[in-house]
Design a protein around this motif. Structure first.
Motif, mmCIF file in Angstrom:
data_model
loop_
_atom_site.group_PDB
_atom_site.id
_atom_site.type_symbol
_atom_site.label_atom_id
_atom_site.label_comp_id
_atom_site.label_asym_id
_atom_site.label_seq_id
_atom_site.Cartn_x
_atom_site.Cartn_y
_atom_site.Cartn_z
ATOM 1 N N ASP A 180 0.858 -1.264 -0.174
ATOM 2 C CA ASP A 180 0.116 0.007 0.075
ATOM 3 C C ASP A 180 0.982 1.193 -0.153
ATOM 4 O OD1 ASP A 180 -2.118 1.923 0.365
ATOM 5 O OD2 ASP A 180 -2.517 1.421 2.368
ATOM 6 N N ILE A 181 1.792 1.474 0.908
ATOM 7 C CA ILE A 181 2.641 2.415 0.938
ATOM 8 C C ILE A 181 3.570 2.526 -0.463
ATOM 9 C CG2 ILE A 181 4.906 3.528 1.948
ATOM 10 C CD1 ILE A 181 3.773 2.306 4.741
ATOM 11 N N GLY A 182 3.910 1.451 -0.813
ATOM 12 C CA GLY A 182 4.884 1.448 -2.246
ATOM 13 C C GLY A 182 3.887 2.086 -3.551
ATOM 14 N N ALA A 183 2.868 1.632 -3.494
ATOM 15 C CA ALA A 183 1.895 1.850 -4.501
ATOM 16 C C ALA A 183 1.599 3.436 -4.513
ATOM 17 C CB ALA A 183 0.643 0.980 -4.560
ATOM 18 N N GLY A 184 1.230 3.613 -3.156
ATOM 19 C CA GLY A 184 0.753 5.048 -2.903
ATOM 20 C C GLY A 184 1.750 6.091 -3.256
ATOM 21 N N CYS A 185 2.942 5.863 -2.607
ATOM 22 C CA CYS A 185 4.140 6.943 -3.139
ATOM 23 C C CYS A 185 4.496 6.659 -4.379
ATOM 24 C CB CYS A 185 5.409 6.359 -2.122
ATOM 25 S SG CYS A 185 5.264 6.721 -0.454
ATOM 26 N N GLY A 186 4.647 5.473 -5.106
ATOM 27 C CA GLY A 186 4.744 5.659 -6.621
ATOM 28 C C GLY A 186 3.876 6.377 -7.236
ATOM 29 N N ALA A 209 -7.637 6.055 -9.658
ATOM 30 C CA ALA A 209 -6.580 5.386 -8.532
ATOM 31 C C ALA A 209 -7.263 5.383 -7.185
ATOM 32 C CB ALA A 209 -5.284 5.854 -8.852
ATOM 33 N N ALA A 210 -7.697 6.506 -6.664
ATOM 34 C CA ALA A 210 -7.963 6.436 -5.193
ATOM 35 C C ALA A 210 -9.485 5.674 -5.057
ATOM 36 C CB ALA A 210 -8.653 7.891 -5.097
ATOM 37 N N ARG A 270 -11.330 0.538 -3.105
ATOM 38 C CA ARG A 270 -11.983 -1.018 -3.334
ATOM 39 C C ARG A 270 -11.150 -2.049 -2.556
ATOM 40 N NH1 ARG A 270 -16.238 -3.767 -4.425
ATOM 41 N NH2 ARG A 270 -15.935 -5.466 -6.054
ATOM 42 N N ALA A 271 -9.792 -1.917 -2.879
ATOM 43 C CA ALA A 271 -8.755 -2.977 -2.421
ATOM 44 C C ALA A 271 -8.399 -2.669 -1.087
ATOM 45 C CB ALA A 271 -7.635 -2.770 -3.214
ATOM 46 N N GLY A 272 -8.769 -1.738 -0.277
ATOM 47 C CA GLY A 272 -8.611 -1.432 1.210
ATOM 48 C C GLY A 272 -7.219 -1.066 1.499
ATOM 49 N N ALA A 273 -6.622 -0.017 0.519
ATOM 50 C CA ALA A 273 -5.338 0.532 0.478
ATOM 51 C C ALA A 273 -5.414 2.043 1.067
ATOM 52 C CB ALA A 273 -4.489 0.220 -0.786
ATOM 53 N N VAL A 274 -5.627 1.927 2.404
ATOM 54 C CA VAL A 274 -5.863 3.278 2.965
ATOM 55 C C VAL A 274 -4.724 4.525 2.571
ATOM 56 C CG1 VAL A 274 -6.279 4.355 5.035
ATOM 57 C CG2 VAL A 274 -7.298 1.992 4.560
ATOM 58 N N VAL A 275 -3.672 4.110 2.541
ATOM 59 C CA VAL A 275 -2.486 4.910 2.432
ATOM 60 C C VAL A 275 -2.627 5.530 1.083
ATOM 61 C CG1 VAL A 275 -0.222 5.276 2.409
ATOM 62 C CG2 VAL A 275 -0.936 3.852 4.184
ATOM 63 N N GLY A 301 -3.299 9.462 -0.379
ATOM 64 C CA GLY A 301 -2.200 10.170 -1.140
ATOM 65 C C GLY A 301 -2.906 10.602 -2.414
ATOM 66 N N GLN A 302 -3.814 9.774 -3.048
ATOM 67 C CA GLN A 302 -4.508 10.318 -4.479
ATOM 68 C C GLN A 302 -5.250 11.405 -4.054
ATOM 69 O OE1 GLN A 302 -3.758 8.720 -7.398
ATOM 70 N NE2 GLN A 302 -2.159 8.295 -5.957
#
Length: 145
Positions: free
Chosen positions: A27-33, A84-85, A90-95, A99-100
């Motif tokens: 989650d952190i990696g995808a958000g920062c990327g 993307a947000a 939907r995937a539960g990636a809060v970070v 970010g988005q």
């Protein structure tokens, strides 16, 4: 042959389905990327607009291109961030969602500021066509002529 299956020891989830959440590292990696890529896209688009006002001929006065096409490109980056947000939510990636959301807010500020700036420039060119940045050649002038 069917083997017996033990029931779960304790299930604290509510609702009919299991609660899913994305792995925190991914989650952190995808958000920062995504944020880095979107900021690069914004810098490229706004840098191209900024560079459109430069001319190496000292006898020529250059005005930057109208912002309308660049604002549309920035809006495309914002639309991508919004999608993307939604996918991250939907995937539960809060970070990634946070970010988005920040990128969408930044893009909204840039788009509204760009629209206001270009509308002001267009109005000024309609009222006084000889003003600085108002040329008949199409470069730096109003796209409405």
């Amino acid at each position: 042959m069917d083997l017996p299956v033990a029931p779960p020891a304790f299930d604290a989830t509510t609702g009919s389905g299991r609660r899913r959440r994305a792995d925190l590292g991914a989650d952190i990696g995808a958000g920062c990327g995504l944020v880095v890529l979107e900021l690069i896209a914004l810098v490229v688009v706004l840098g191209l607009w900024f560079l459109s006002g430069f001319d190496l001929d000292p006898a020529e006065s250059a005005a930057p291109d109208p912002l309308w096409n660049y604002v549309a490109a920035v809006g495309g980056v914002g639309a991508f961030a919004g999608v993307a947000a939604a996918v991250a939510a939907r995937a539960g990636a809060v970070v990634t969602v946070v970010g988005q959301a920040v990128v969408v807010g930044l893009v909204c500020a840039v788009v509204f500021g760009g629209v206001a700036l270009q509308s002001h420039q267009d109005q000024r060119c309609r009222e006084m066509p000889a003003a600085t940045g108002c040329t008949g050649s199409g470069r730096g002038g109003s796209p409405l002529r």
